[in-house]
Every structure is written in C-alpha cells, then in structure tokens.
Design an enzyme around this catalytic site. Structure first.
Site, short mmCIF file in Angstrom:
data_model
loop_
_atom_site.label_atom_id
_atom_site.label_comp_id
_atom_site.label_asym_id
_atom_site.label_seq_id
_atom_site.Cartn_x
_atom_site.Cartn_y
_atom_site.Cartn_z
N THR A 168 0.85 -1.19 0.00
CA THR A 168 0.00 0.00 0.00
C THR A 168 0.89 1.24 0.00
OG1 THR A 168 -0.06 0.16 2.42
CG2 THR A 168 -1.75 -1.24 1.34
N TYR B 133 21.97 -4.86 0.86
CA TYR B 133 21.31 -4.75 -0.44
C TYR B 133 21.09 -3.31 -0.87
CZ TYR B 133 17.15 -4.83 2.69
OH TYR B 133 16.24 -4.60 3.69
N LYS C 120 17.07 2.56 2.18
CA LYS C 120 18.48 2.39 2.54
C LYS C 120 19.41 2.83 1.40
CE LYS C 120 18.18 0.37 6.67
NZ LYS C 120 18.76 0.94 7.90
#
Length: 289
Positions: free
Chosen positions: A107, A149, A165
């Site tokens: 969402t 990542y 990030k």
C-alpha cells in the site's frame, strides 16, 4: 585496540537506541567513555535501555522521546541534547522499519512508513546535527546504518527498505564530499544478518526460513552484536579521521550472493507466499506492531 577513553568527552546520539543493534552500539560507546543520548518513540523501552547503558560507562546517559520522521521534533531534540550535555559530536542513524511483502501488494501507506523512517528520518537528524556543527564551526561524525542490499542488488520482498536504505547510502556519500570542507565525516555500515528480536520476528518468523537464510552465509553463522559495535566504535573514533564516504560491509560474506531476501521465492509458489505474508501482517496487527 580500544581503551576506556577512546570516545571520551564525545556526546553521541543513537536513533533507535532503545533496543537491538542501536542499544548494543550505545553500550559499546559508553564503555569507551562517550556520553550517550538515545531516542525512540516508546518511553518505557528507552528508560530500560538507559539503565543498561549507564552500567557500561562513567559518562552521562539520557533518553529523548522523539519520532525521527518529525523534522521539527528532531530539531528540538538536537537542541535539547546540546543544552543537556553542552555539545554533540556524533550521530548514528540507526532507526529503521522493515517488513516482508509482495511488492504488488504494497500500500502507499506501507511504503511511505518505511521510507519515512529510514530515509526522511536519517535526513532529518543529519540535517539538524550538521547545521549545528556548521553554525558553530565544529567537527563531527555521522554513521548511517544501511544494509547489504542498498548498494548494488536491491532485494525482493523488502522494496521500501531497499529504496530507503539506498537513499541513505547516496546521502552518506553526497554529504561526505560536500561537508568535508567543514570537517564533518559521514560513513555507513552495511550489516548482514545480526539477530534482533524485532527484526527476526518480522523477517524470519519460521524455522524453515531461518535455516535457508543461514545456509546462504559463507561464514555459516550470524553476526554478533559486539562485532558490529566494534566496527561502529572504530568509525566514530579518531582512529578513522581520514575515512569518509565509505560503506563497510559486515556480513560474513553473505552479500556475495546478491539479494538478501530473494531466497524466499524458492520456498513456495508465489500465491502461497502472498498468503503467508498476509498472515504475518495479520499477526503483527494483533500484537500492536
């Protein structure tokens, strides 16, 4: 290589310092002579953490109830820290949020919640702290906790975290160059899997998932909090004065296989995974998270 005065006379704010890796770093910094400020949204958790940190060192320890997503409140908090301690020399942007979801089922509110904490929160704290240093001609350090990542691969099923990030890492390197003229250093640490109660319950709630996750790590173990705290202490210390704009990975080699949560796709067909994510979300709501 550390002594009890390695961080002596430094006042360091750790966001999300009431639990997990934030608390571990706060305890380590305190044992090395730093004054510690922690912030978060839950006062009872902060009170308990303050007592635990206070046991580790001789410096002052205070907590501040604040939501890092609120720019004005963050500015007030930094002003209060400077008033209470007389100075502020370091900031660790550790506060974060994350959850598993199929990206097509996200969402706008779920995406925004994580990005607001991770990226906007890190900006808000860095902006307030950086302006204090610049206005008062002081040097200082910012350490951003990102993830493996963030830099190259991204990761399936944690899209908001991957985006947030990556933005924090870009901010780290952008400001490391721009603010070097002021004597302000910015670096990042990218942890792999370090077990914490909050993250583990949201990201690896079942034994099969944890076994698969562990099998991806060449070192064949999870990280110890002390290992990450040692790295953070080094980067915040005078021993690292010429290091800025760097992202140090600490993950036992796990990031050498890209996409930290990509393995989830191998556990079950996608529709089963989506049903599993929905159950996790329902259980999280029941627990008030």
């Amino acid at each position: 290589m550390f002594t009890t005065d390695t961080l002596e006379d430094q006042t360091i704010l750790i966001t999300g310092g009431g639990s997990g890796l934030g608390l571990s770093m706060a305890q380590k910094f305190a044992s090395l002579g730093a004054n510690i400020a922690i912030c978060g949204r839950t006062e009872e958790k902060l009170k308990t953490a303050t007592e635990q940190i206070d046991d580790q060192g001789s410096g002052q320890v205070r907590y501040y109830v604040a939501d890092v997503r609120d720019h004005d409140r963050v500015g007030e908090m930094v002003h209060s820290i400077i008033g209470d301690f007389g100075d502020m020399a370091g900031l660790v942007n550790n506060a974060a949020g994350n959850f598993l979801a199929a990206s097509e089922d996200l969402t706008p509110g779920g995406f925004k919640s994580v990005v607001d904490i991770v990226l906007h929160g890190s900006f808000n704290c860095t902006h307030a702290f950086g302006n204090y240093l610049i206005d008062n001609d002081k040097k200082g350090n910012v350490l951003n906790i990102v993830t493996t990542y963030a830099e190259s691969s991204g990761s399936a099923f944690v899209l908001p975290s991957a985006c947030g990030k990556a933005g924090v890492l870009a901010m780290t390197r952008s400001l490391a160059y721009e603010w070097a003229t002021y004597g302000i250093r910015l670096n990042a640490v990218a942890p792999g899997p370090f077990p914490t109660e909050g993250a583990w319950s949201r990201l690896l709630p079942e034994e099969e998932m944890e076994e698969k996750f562990l099998s991806k790590i060449p070192a064949k173990r999870y990280g110890n909090h002390e290992e990450l705290a040692n790295l953070a202490a080094f980067l915040m210390s005078d021993m690292a004065e010429y290091i800025t704009g760097e992202c140090v990975t600490i993950d036992g080699g796990e990031s050498l296989a890209a996409g930290q949560f990509n393995f989830i796709d191998q556990l079950a067909p996608r529709e089963q995974l989506k049903a599993f994510f929905a159950r996790m979300k329902s259980e999280s709501g029941k627990n008030g998270d």
